[in-house]
Design a protein around this motif. Structure first.
Motif, PDB file in Angstrom:
ATOM      1  N   PHE A   1       0.819  -1.214   0.000  1.00  0.00           N
ATOM      2  CA  PHE A   1       0.000   0.000   0.000  1.00  0.00           C
ATOM      3  C   PHE A   1       0.855   1.268   0.000  1.00  0.00           C
ATOM      4  CE2 PHE A   1      -2.621  -3.402   1.582  1.00  0.00           C
ATOM      5  CZ  PHE A   1      -3.847  -3.176   0.990  1.00  0.00           C
ATOM      6  N   GLY A   2       2.110   1.141  -0.444  1.00  0.00           N
ATOM      7  CA  GLY A   2       2.953   2.312  -0.662  1.00  0.00           C
ATOM      8  C   GLY A   2       3.842   2.726   0.497  1.00  0.00           C
ATOM      9  N   LEU A   3       3.844   1.973   1.600  1.00  0.00           N
ATOM     10  CA  LEU A   3       4.703   2.308   2.725  1.00  0.00           C
ATOM     11  C   LEU A   3       6.100   1.747   2.522  1.00  0.00           C
ATOM     12  CD1 LEU A   3       2.037   1.462   5.387  1.00  0.00           C
ATOM     13  CD2 LEU A   3       3.074   3.710   5.156  1.00  0.00           C
ATOM     14  N   LYS A   4       7.111   2.479   2.989  1.00  0.00           N
ATOM     15  CA  LYS A   4       8.482   1.979   2.961  1.00  0.00           C
ATOM     16  C   LYS A   4       8.652   0.941   4.065  1.00  0.00           C
ATOM     17  CE  LYS A   4      10.082   4.523  -0.388  1.00  0.00           C
ATOM     18  NZ  LYS A   4      10.515   3.903  -1.671  1.00  0.00           N
ATOM     19  N   VAL A   5       9.280  -0.180   3.750  1.00  0.00           N
ATOM     20  CA  VAL A   5       9.380  -1.291   4.697  1.00  0.00           C
ATOM     21  C   VAL A   5      10.832  -1.644   4.989  1.00  0.00           C
ATOM     22  CG1 VAL A   5       8.840  -3.724   5.118  1.00  0.00           C
ATOM     23  CG2 VAL A   5       7.171  -2.246   3.967  1.00  0.00           C
ATOM     24  N   ILE A   6      11.162  -1.636   6.278  1.00  0.00           N
ATOM     25  CA  ILE A   6      12.467  -2.102   6.768  1.00  0.00           C
ATOM     26  C   ILE A   6      12.197  -3.335   7.615  1.00  0.00           C
ATOM     27  CG2 ILE A   6      14.488  -1.548   8.183  1.00  0.00           C
ATOM     28  CD1 ILE A   6      13.751   1.448   7.660  1.00  0.00           C
ATOM     29  N   HIS A   7      12.979  -4.395   7.395  1.00  0.00           N
ATOM     30  CA  HIS A   7      12.763  -5.625   8.155  1.00  0.00           C
ATOM     31  C   HIS A   7      14.065  -6.084   8.796  1.00  0.00           C
ATOM     32  CE1 HIS A   7      11.071  -9.376   9.466  1.00  0.00           C
ATOM     33  NE2 HIS A   7      12.018 -10.054   8.851  1.00  0.00           N
ATOM     34  N   THR A   8      14.033  -6.301  10.122  1.00  0.00           N
ATOM     35  CA  THR A   8      15.169  -6.863  10.858  1.00  0.00           C
ATOM     36  C   THR A   8      14.847  -8.311  11.194  1.00  0.00           C
ATOM     37  OG1 THR A   8      15.698  -4.708  11.818  1.00  0.00           O
ATOM     38  CG2 THR A   8      16.639  -6.643  12.889  1.00  0.00           C
ATOM     39  N   PHE A   9      15.777  -9.226  10.897  1.00  0.00           N
ATOM     40  CA  PHE A   9      15.499 -10.664  11.040  1.00  0.00           C
ATOM     41  C   PHE A   9      15.482 -11.143  12.498  1.00  0.00           C
ATOM     42  CE2 PHE A   9      16.999 -10.505   6.616  1.00  0.00           C
ATOM     43  CZ  PHE A   9      15.973 -11.206   6.006  1.00  0.00           C
ATOM     44  N   HIS A  10      16.480 -10.773  13.293  1.00  0.00           N
ATOM     45  CA  HIS A  10      16.578 -11.240  14.685  1.00  0.00           C
ATOM     46  C   HIS A  10      16.639 -12.763  14.778  1.00  0.00           C
ATOM     47  CE1 HIS A  10      16.135  -7.285  16.412  1.00  0.00           C
ATOM     48  NE2 HIS A  10      15.008  -7.088  15.769  1.00  0.00           N
ATOM     49  N   GLY A  11      17.476 -13.368  13.958  1.00  0.00           N
ATOM     50  CA  GLY A  11      17.657 -14.816  14.031  1.00  0.00           C
ATOM     51  C   GLY A  11      17.063 -15.508  12.824  1.00  0.00           C
ATOM     52  N   ILE A  12      17.923 -16.127  12.026  1.00  0.00           N
ATOM     53  CA  ILE A  12      17.457 -16.886  10.867  1.00  0.00           C
ATOM     54  C   ILE A  12      18.360 -18.100  10.723  1.00  0.00           C
ATOM     55  CG2 ILE A  12      18.792 -15.405   9.307  1.00  0.00           C
ATOM     56  CD1 ILE A  12      16.627 -15.964   7.199  1.00  0.00           C
ATOM     57  N   HIS A  13      17.753 -19.283  10.655  1.00  0.00           N
ATOM     58  CA  HIS A  13      18.517 -20.518  10.730  1.00  0.00           C
ATOM     59  C   HIS A  13      18.071 -21.500   9.644  1.00  0.00           C
ATOM     60  CE1 HIS A  13      19.439 -18.699  14.549  1.00  0.00           C
ATOM     61  NE2 HIS A  13      18.171 -18.776  14.912  1.00  0.00           N
TER      62      HIS A  13
END
Length: 343
Positions: free
Chosen positions: A103-115
């Motif tokens: 819907f047009g929002l800027k998105v930042i994603h932090t993983f905090h653990g990925i295995h």
């Protein structure tokens, strides 16, 4: 007239843990002259109340469960309040944020653990991450080994990914100079679940006690679904005299000041706060050689997961690890705010 950039932070956890703590530390230290922060989270303690006291608006969502009603409520809030950036923390929160990106929002994603996946459920989560990456503007990994995992598992675009390490206020944990005497007080600070693998530490310490007449006192700080199972294991291993379950501990610095050796047998981490805190407190540290741990430690401070001989050899040679200023809270917050400013 200049106005604050409006940021929406999303987490599906607000109980004890590194991810909820990271978000609290971030919003507490952010520049309120530049950024206006609202938070989406469950109502679990201890962080729900802390988030609510710090943010302009709080929106309640279920604990670790996606809700279409909650999503629509968040979308409406974003539209009515001019939210510009959505920052999600962990995969569950990332479902909300990446859908908002449509819907047009800027998105930042932090993983905090990925295995790497070890079950059907893990594989489903990985496949979901592959899809969601197309609706993400910037990815943040908290360690270099986490970024390696994210790239190898196709969870992000490497040219849109940055490593920003977790940070702490190290001054809170500094204690007086320690003597290099025998290891007697051992501590772990962890969520009590299968992934954190406290059972391995217990089994290895029991073997060490029987083989080497190793005398110790083991403090387990934390809570979780595996608590009763671990208590039964303590009885089975005949470690009742050596082991105490402290529950969630508010005075982490106080516990670490009395700790000779900090241990983590986790099967994988992002970049664990407990290890950073133990480093700042000048404890000796022994951890499993897995993602997150190996970004902070090396040599005899690491043992091979599941390998008792490696654990036994390392515990006799383990060393103290100096705290590095690059893991300060100021460094972490400034780096995240730089990303916000770039949009």
């Amino acid at each position: 007239m200049l106005t604050n950039k409006k940021i929406l932070q999303i987490t599906v956890r607000s109980d004890q843990g590194g991810g909820p703590k990271h978000l609290f530390d971030l919003i507490k230290a952010m520049d309120t002259k530049k950024y206006s922060v609202s938070v989406v989270s469950p109502v679990d303690e201890p962080f729900y109340g802390l988030y609510k006291n710090l943010c302009e608006t709080h929106i309640e969502i279920p604990h670790r469960k996606f809700s279409i009603i909650s999503f629509l409520k968040i979308l409406l809030f974003c539209r009515e309040n001019g939210i510009q950036i959505v920052h999600s923390h962990g995969l569950g929160a990332g479902i909300y944020s990446r859908l908002l990106g449509l819907f047009g929002l800027k998105v930042i994603h932090t993983f905090h653990g990925i295995h790497y996946p070890k079950s059907l459920s893990d594989k489903v989560k990985i496949n979901l991450g592959v899809l969601l990456k197309y609706f993400t503007d910037t990815f943040i990994c908290v360690s270099h080994s986490e970024m390696d995992n994210a790239v190898n598992l196709n969870q992000c675009f490497s040219n849109q990914t940055i490593v920003i390490a977790n940070g702490i206020d190290e001054a809170k944990y500094i204690c007086s100079k320690r003597e290099d005497g025998p290891i007697t007080q051992i501590s772990s600070i962890s969520r009590l679940d299968e992934h954190k693998n406290i059972s391995e530490t217990l089994r290895f310490l029991a073997k060490l006690k029987n083989e080497k007449s190793f005398q110790f006192f083991y403090n387990i700080a934390g809570d979780g679904d595996q608590k009763e199972e671990l208590k039964s294991l303590v009885k089975e291993l005949e470690l009742q005299e050596e082991t105490v379950f402290l529950g969630n501990v508010d005075d982490v610095a106080g516990l670490l000041s009395k700790t000779d050796l900090f241990v983590s047998s986790s099967k994988g981490e992002g970049l664990p706060y407990s290890i950073l805190e133990a480093m700042a407190a000048n404890c000796k540290i022994l951890c499993s050689n897995v993602t997150g741990h190996k970004d902070l430690l090396s040599g005899h401070n690491l043992y091979d997961l599941g390998n008792y001989e490696s654990f036994k050899d390392s515990i006799l040679k383990v060393e103290r690890v100096s705290f590095d200023k690059k893991y300060s809270i100021e460094s972490m917050v400034n780096s995240v705010q730089d990303i916000y400013s770039s949009f």
